[in-house]
Scaffold this motif. Structure first.
Motif, PDB file in Angstrom:
ATOM      1  N   VAL A  95      52.977  38.839  28.437  1.00  0.00           N
ATOM      2  CA  VAL A  95      53.476  38.657  29.768  1.00  0.00           C
ATOM      3  C   VAL A  95      52.355  38.621  30.701  1.00  0.00           C
ATOM      4  O   VAL A  95      51.373  39.255  30.616  1.00  0.00           O
ATOM      5  CB  VAL A  95      54.359  39.834  30.176  1.00  0.00           C
ATOM      6  CG1 VAL A  95      54.957  39.636  31.591  1.00  0.00           C
ATOM      7  CG2 VAL A  95      55.660  39.863  29.233  1.00  0.00           C
ATOM      8  N   GLY A  96      52.407  37.452  31.374  1.00  0.00           N
ATOM      9  CA  GLY A  96      51.337  37.438  32.568  1.00  0.00           C
ATOM     10  C   GLY A  96      52.109  37.477  33.880  1.00  0.00           C
ATOM     11  O   GLY A  96      53.050  36.821  33.962  1.00  0.00           O
ATOM     12  N   GLY A  97      51.532  37.832  34.936  1.00  0.00           N
ATOM     13  CA  GLY A  97      51.993  37.908  36.189  1.00  0.00           C
ATOM     14  C   GLY A  97      51.984  39.142  36.831  1.00  0.00           C
ATOM     15  O   GLY A  97      51.030  40.174  36.530  1.00  0.00           O
ATOM     16  N   ILE A  98      52.823  39.379  37.834  1.00  0.00           N
ATOM     17  CA  ILE A  98      52.823  40.369  38.648  1.00  0.00           C
ATOM     18  C   ILE A  98      53.888  41.640  38.106  1.00  0.00           C
ATOM     19  O   ILE A  98      54.940  41.335  38.183  1.00  0.00           O
ATOM     20  CB  ILE A  98      53.150  40.146  40.051  1.00  0.00           C
ATOM     21  CG1 ILE A  98      52.373  39.032  40.720  1.00  0.00           C
ATOM     22  CG2 ILE A  98      53.216  41.446  40.992  1.00  0.00           C
ATOM     23  CD1 ILE A  98      51.015  39.336  40.874  1.00  0.00           C
ATOM     24  N   VAL A  99      53.326  42.545  37.368  1.00  0.00           N
ATOM     25  CA  VAL A  99      53.836  43.445  36.835  1.00  0.00           C
ATOM     26  C   VAL A  99      53.472  45.103  36.884  1.00  0.00           C
ATOM     27  O   VAL A  99      52.205  45.252  36.729  1.00  0.00           O
ATOM     28  CB  VAL A  99      54.133  43.442  35.329  1.00  0.00           C
ATOM     29  CG1 VAL A  99      55.005  44.512  34.861  1.00  0.00           C
ATOM     30  CG2 VAL A  99      54.666  42.106  34.782  1.00  0.00           C
ATOM     31  N   PRO A 100      53.933  45.626  38.017  1.00  0.00           N
ATOM     32  CA  PRO A 100      53.427  46.835  38.321  1.00  0.00           C
ATOM     33  C   PRO A 100      53.387  47.914  37.207  1.00  0.00           C
ATOM     34  O   PRO A 100      53.915  47.893  36.198  1.00  0.00           O
ATOM     35  CB  PRO A 100      54.627  47.523  39.329  1.00  0.00           C
ATOM     36  CG  PRO A 100      55.589  46.377  39.992  1.00  0.00           C
ATOM     37  CD  PRO A 100      55.362  45.249  38.722  1.00  0.00           C
ATOM     38  N   GLU A 101      52.258  48.714  37.452  1.00  0.00           N
ATOM     39  CA  GLU A 101      51.778  49.615  36.141  1.00  0.00           C
ATOM     40  C   GLU A 101      53.116  50.448  35.943  1.00  0.00           C
ATOM     41  O   GLU A 101      53.104  50.852  34.779  1.00  0.00           O
ATOM     42  CB  GLU A 101      50.817  50.692  36.883  1.00  0.00           C
ATOM     43  CG  GLU A 101      49.310  49.739  36.665  1.00  0.00           C
ATOM     44  CD  GLU A 101      48.978  49.453  35.352  1.00  0.00           C
ATOM     45  OE1 GLU A 101      49.147  50.066  34.408  1.00  0.00           O
ATOM     46  OE2 GLU A 101      48.061  48.511  35.421  1.00  0.00           O
ATOM     47  N   GLU A 102      53.937  50.993  36.632  1.00  0.00           N
ATOM     48  CA  GLU A 102      55.022  51.596  36.551  1.00  0.00           C
ATOM     49  C   GLU A 102      56.195  51.071  35.799  1.00  0.00           C
ATOM     50  O   GLU A 102      56.849  51.721  34.985  1.00  0.00           O
ATOM     51  CB  GLU A 102      55.698  52.377  37.473  1.00  0.00           C
ATOM     52  CG  GLU A 102      56.309  51.466  38.496  1.00  0.00           C
ATOM     53  CD  GLU A 102      55.332  51.081  39.811  1.00  0.00           C
ATOM     54  OE1 GLU A 102      55.656  50.305  41.135  1.00  0.00           O
ATOM     55  OE2 GLU A 102      54.014  51.216  39.606  1.00  0.00           O
ATOM     56  N   ASP A 103      56.135  49.747  35.493  1.00  0.00           N
ATOM     57  CA  ASP A 103      57.203  49.156  34.903  1.00  0.00           C
ATOM     58  C   ASP A 103      56.594  48.689  33.583  1.00  0.00           C
ATOM     59  O   ASP A 103      57.266  48.299  32.650  1.00  0.00           O
ATOM     60  CB  ASP A 103      57.308  47.753  35.524  1.00  0.00           C
ATOM     61  CG  ASP A 103      58.212  48.114  37.025  1.00  0.00           C
ATOM     62  OD1 ASP A 103      58.813  48.887  36.955  1.00  0.00           O
ATOM     63  OD2 ASP A 103      58.318  47.072  37.721  1.00  0.00           O
ATOM     64  N   ARG A 104      55.468  48.629  33.274  1.00  0.00           N
ATOM     65  CA  ARG A 104      54.631  48.237  32.263  1.00  0.00           C
ATOM     66  C   ARG A 104      55.219  49.183  30.726  1.00  0.00           C
ATOM     67  O   ARG A 104      55.357  48.550  29.679  1.00  0.00           O
ATOM     68  CB  ARG A 104      53.286  48.258  32.143  1.00  0.00           C
ATOM     69  CG  ARG A 104      52.806  47.189  32.769  1.00  0.00           C
ATOM     70  CD  ARG A 104      51.178  47.215  33.261  1.00  0.00           C
ATOM     71  NE  ARG A 104      50.844  46.167  34.390  1.00  0.00           N
ATOM     72  CZ  ARG A 104      50.080  45.421  34.345  1.00  0.00           C
ATOM     73  NH1 ARG A 104      49.004  45.770  33.218  1.00  0.00           N
ATOM     74  NH2 ARG A 104      49.774  44.505  35.254  1.00  0.00           N
ATOM     75  N   PRO A 105      55.150  50.374  30.994  1.00  0.00           N
ATOM     76  CA  PRO A 105      55.784  51.133  29.477  1.00  0.00           C
ATOM     77  C   PRO A 105      56.950  50.597  29.016  1.00  0.00           C
ATOM     78  O   PRO A 105      57.391  50.492  27.865  1.00  0.00           O
ATOM     79  CB  PRO A 105      55.672  52.652  29.998  1.00  0.00           C
ATOM     80  CG  PRO A 105      54.722  52.709  31.048  1.00  0.00           C
ATOM     81  CD  PRO A 105      54.864  51.238  31.826  1.00  0.00           C
ATOM     82  N   GLU A 106      58.002  50.452  29.824  1.00  0.00           N
ATOM     83  CA  GLU A 106      59.232  49.833  29.488  1.00  0.00           C
ATOM     84  C   GLU A 106      59.398  48.411  28.740  1.00  0.00           C
ATOM     85  O   GLU A 106      59.898  48.581  27.725  1.00  0.00           O
ATOM     86  CB  GLU A 106      60.276  49.895  30.517  1.00  0.00           C
ATOM     87  CG  GLU A 106      61.888  49.491  30.053  1.00  0.00           C
ATOM     88  CD  GLU A 106      62.858  49.606  31.258  1.00  0.00           C
ATOM     89  OE1 GLU A 106      63.789  49.160  31.184  1.00  0.00           O
ATOM     90  OE2 GLU A 106      62.591  50.380  32.266  1.00  0.00           O
ATOM     91  N   ALA A 110      53.581  43.073  23.477  1.00  0.00           N
ATOM     92  CA  ALA A 110      52.212  43.679  23.048  1.00  0.00           C
ATOM     93  C   ALA A 110      51.322  43.783  24.226  1.00  0.00           C
ATOM     94  O   ALA A 110      50.489  44.723  23.934  1.00  0.00           O
ATOM     95  CB  ALA A 110      51.707  42.403  22.089  1.00  0.00           C
ATOM     96  N   GLU A 111      51.467  42.879  25.233  1.00  0.00           N
ATOM     97  CA  GLU A 111      50.316  43.176  26.289  1.00  0.00           C
ATOM     98  C   GLU A 111      50.711  42.461  27.457  1.00  0.00           C
ATOM     99  O   GLU A 111      51.728  41.576  27.465  1.00  0.00           O
ATOM    100  CB  GLU A 111      48.841  42.678  25.898  1.00  0.00           C
ATOM    101  CG  GLU A 111      47.594  42.999  26.649  1.00  0.00           C
ATOM    102  CD  GLU A 111      47.537  44.546  26.923  1.00  0.00           C
ATOM    103  OE1 GLU A 111      48.138  44.974  27.864  1.00  0.00           O
ATOM    104  OE2 GLU A 111      46.925  45.026  26.163  1.00  0.00           O
ATOM    105  N   ILE A 112      50.270  43.038  28.682  1.00  0.00           N
ATOM    106  CA  ILE A 112      50.547  42.537  29.769  1.00  0.00           C
ATOM    107  C   ILE A 112      49.291  42.082  30.606  1.00  0.00           C
ATOM    108  O   ILE A 112      48.262  43.037  30.821  1.00  0.00           O
ATOM    109  CB  ILE A 112      51.579  43.647  30.934  1.00  0.00           C
ATOM    110  CG1 ILE A 112      52.866  43.765  29.926  1.00  0.00           C
ATOM    111  CG2 ILE A 112      51.779  43.053  32.139  1.00  0.00           C
ATOM    112  CD1 ILE A 112      53.479  45.208  30.240  1.00  0.00           C
ATOM    113  N   PHE A 113      49.129  41.135  31.082  1.00  0.00           N
ATOM    114  CA  PHE A 113      48.120  40.588  31.625  1.00  0.00           C
ATOM    115  C   PHE A 113      48.295  40.237  33.308  1.00  0.00           C
ATOM    116  O   PHE A 113      49.019  39.353  33.679  1.00  0.00           O
ATOM    117  CB  PHE A 113      47.433  39.283  30.975  1.00  0.00           C
ATOM    118  CG  PHE A 113      47.197  39.385  29.805  1.00  0.00           C
ATOM    119  CD1 PHE A 113      45.714  39.905  29.509  1.00  0.00           C
ATOM    120  CD2 PHE A 113      47.845  39.023  28.736  1.00  0.00           C
ATOM    121  CE1 PHE A 113      45.439  40.190  28.287  1.00  0.00           C
ATOM    122  CE2 PHE A 113      47.410  39.323  27.171  1.00  0.00           C
ATOM    123  CZ  PHE A 113      46.074  39.881  27.147  1.00  0.00           C
TER     124      PHE A 113
END
Length: 140
Positions: free
Chosen positions: A99-110, A117-120
């Protein structure tokens, strides 16, 4: 690091997808071009795709990598729907989802728990993304 592809390796197929009502696609175009320049085969979904349309495209195109670009803030709703669809088709195990874009840190674990696999986020380098794909794309 060189962006040339190893001739012994199969071309990595990537779908760059824009999900939902997010109409900001400059980043998706930039990353699609970087992937192409790195030797990947790239398919771009176009704007405003529903999760099921993205799943259908990923399955029909037999992609190795699904890159979801999202800036709308609807990642907690739309990305899990895509992951569920890939699982229904049995494509989750052999598709690297990033996933790429605006994803707050607190939303990443879910999102990671759902199979991403990864969030950029903003500031991630294209080379970092390309290297991640090369290291983690499924070998078929």
């Amino acid at each position: 690091m060189s962006t040339e592809q190893d001739p012994e390796q199969r071309t990595i197929r990537c779908l760059v997808a824009k999900v939902g009502l997010d109409g900001h696609d400059r980043g998706a175009h930039v990353i699609a071009r970087a992937f192409r320049d790195a030797g990947f085969e790239v398919i771009y979904s176009g704007l405003h795709k529903a999760p099921d349309e993205i799943v259908q495209a990923a399955v029909q195109e037999d992609v190795d990598v699904l890159g979801i670009s999202i800036l709308s803030g609807a990642h907690n709703t739309l990305v899990p729907k895509i992951m569920e669809g890939l699982e229904e088709y049995g494509a989750l195990d052999d598709t690297l989802v990033i996933v790429g874009g605006i994803v707050p840190e607190e939303d990443r674990p879910e999102l990671r728990e759902s199979g991403v696999a990864e969030i950029f986020g903003p500031g991630a380098s294209m080379q970092e993304t390309i290297d991640f794909i090369r290291e983690n794309a499924p070998r078929r």
